[in-house]
Design a protein around this motif. Structure first.
Motif, PDB file in Angstrom:
ATOM      1  N   LYS A   1      -7.815  -0.077  -3.766  1.00 12.63           N
ATOM      2  CA  LYS A   1      -8.004   1.438  -3.519  1.00 12.63           C
ATOM      3  C   LYS A   1      -8.405   1.643  -2.232  1.00 12.63           C
ATOM      4  CE  LYS A   1     -10.458   5.162  -5.801  1.00 12.63           C
ATOM      5  NZ  LYS A   1     -11.539   5.633  -6.642  1.00 12.63           N
TER       6      LYS A   1
ATOM      7  N   ASN B   1      -0.057  -4.920  -5.535  1.00 11.08           N
ATOM      8  CA  ASN B   1      -0.475  -3.806  -4.954  1.00 11.08           C
ATOM      9  C   ASN B   1      -1.756  -3.897  -4.367  1.00 11.08           C
ATOM     10  OD1 ASN B   1       1.921  -2.394  -6.054  1.00 11.08           O
ATOM     11  ND2 ASN B   1       0.756  -2.027  -7.836  1.00 11.08           N
TER      12      ASN B   1
ATOM     13  N   ALA C   1       0.895  -1.122   0.091  1.00 12.50           N
ATOM     14  CA  ALA C   1      -0.067   0.028  -0.006  1.00 12.50           C
ATOM     15  C   ALA C   1       0.817   1.331  -0.097  1.00 12.50           C
ATOM     16  CB  ALA C   1      -0.805  -0.050   1.330  1.00 12.50           C
TER      17      ALA C   1
ATOM     18  N   ASP D   1      -4.848   1.411  -0.551  1.00 10.17           N
ATOM     19  CA  ASP D   1      -3.578   2.018  -1.315  1.00 10.17           C
ATOM     20  C   ASP D   1      -3.257   3.563  -0.720  1.00 10.17           C
ATOM     21  OD1 ASP D   1      -1.490   2.268  -3.051  1.00 10.17           O
ATOM     22  OD2 ASP D   1      -2.862   3.132  -4.586  1.00 10.17           O
ATOM     23  N   LYS D   2      -1.927   3.693  -0.233  1.00 11.27           N
ATOM     24  CA  LYS D   2      -1.308   4.922   0.315  1.00 11.27           C
ATOM     25  C   LYS D   2      -2.138   5.210   1.371  1.00 11.27           C
ATOM     26  CE  LYS D   2       0.237   6.195  -4.379  1.00 11.27           C
ATOM     27  NZ  LYS D   2      -0.313   5.093  -5.126  1.00 11.27           N
TER      28      LYS D   2
END
Length: 220
Positions: free
Chosen positions: A137, A134, A108, A140-141
């Protein structure tokens, strides 16, 4: 009649007639003796009562025990008691071994390659590897810590604690709507590396072994 003074009286008493006077000093001495004896008895009783009170409040210098029962509390040796994680695992069954756990590894962060290298390390440590890539959403990050361990509700006290020994600072979460037994390791922004092999082995051992705790017994 003639006046006679008994010897040793110093002239204090005089005998007249054919009767001797009463010796009042002797009566006074008798009363004095009675008073002294009475005071001594009172002091003796008071002293005995004081000693009894001291024994009551201090326990008489002996070992305190429950009156009429003879019970005493004794410390016993430490007896094993399971840790919360081990106790939960015991209820649901023994904690699974790493080879019985399938882990999906998702990155992430913005750093590339973390999912692959982490998955390879987990595989070396005996875990089965599922998906690698990955994060979705949703994560993620958005993972600010070292990582998130995610799995179904049934994994809370089984596979998640075992996986947590490999990344002890990760957050644990469960999804009630999720099926199966596979769990996810979602790598966060503060991730640097998995927990060292030595520390992870120690954590796995502690997870499976009960911890000793002191207990007390009443000797009744």
């Amino acid at each position: 009649m003639s006046m006679l003074t008994p010897p040793g009286m110093g002239g204090k008493y005089r005998i007249t007639g054919d009767k001797y006077p009463r010796m009042r000093p002797h009566r006074r001495r008798g009363r004095l003796v009675v008073v002294v004896v009475a005071c001594g008895a009172v002091l003796g009783v008071a002293g005995w009562g004081t000693l009894q009170l001291i024994d009551v409040f201090t326990g008489g210098g002996g070992t305190a025990t429950a009156a009429g029962t003879g019970c005493s509390t004794k410390a016993t040796k430490a007896s094993p008691a399971a840790s919360p994680a081990a106790a939960s695992a015991a209820v649901a069954g023994a904690a699974p071994k790493p080879a019985q756990i399938t882990v999906n590894v998702f990155n992430a962060t913005t750093r590339s390659g973390l999912a692959k290298t982490t998955a390879d390390e987990l595989k070396k440590r005996g875990f089965r590897i599922g998906e690698v890539g990955n994060a979705t959403k949703q994560y993620d990050k958005k993972v600010t810590g070292t990582g998130i361990l995610l799995g179904p509700a049934s994994s809370l006290n089984t596979s998640l604690p075992v996986l947590a020994t490999q990344l002890t600072t990760a957050e644990r979460r469960t999804d009630a709507a999720r099926a199966g037994t596979t769990v996810d390791l979602i790598i966060g922004n503060q991730f640097k590396a998995l927990t060292s092999p030595a520390a992870s082995v120690k954590a796995l051992t502690a997870l499976a072994a009960p911890q000793p705790t002191a207990t007390t017994k009443k000797g009744c």
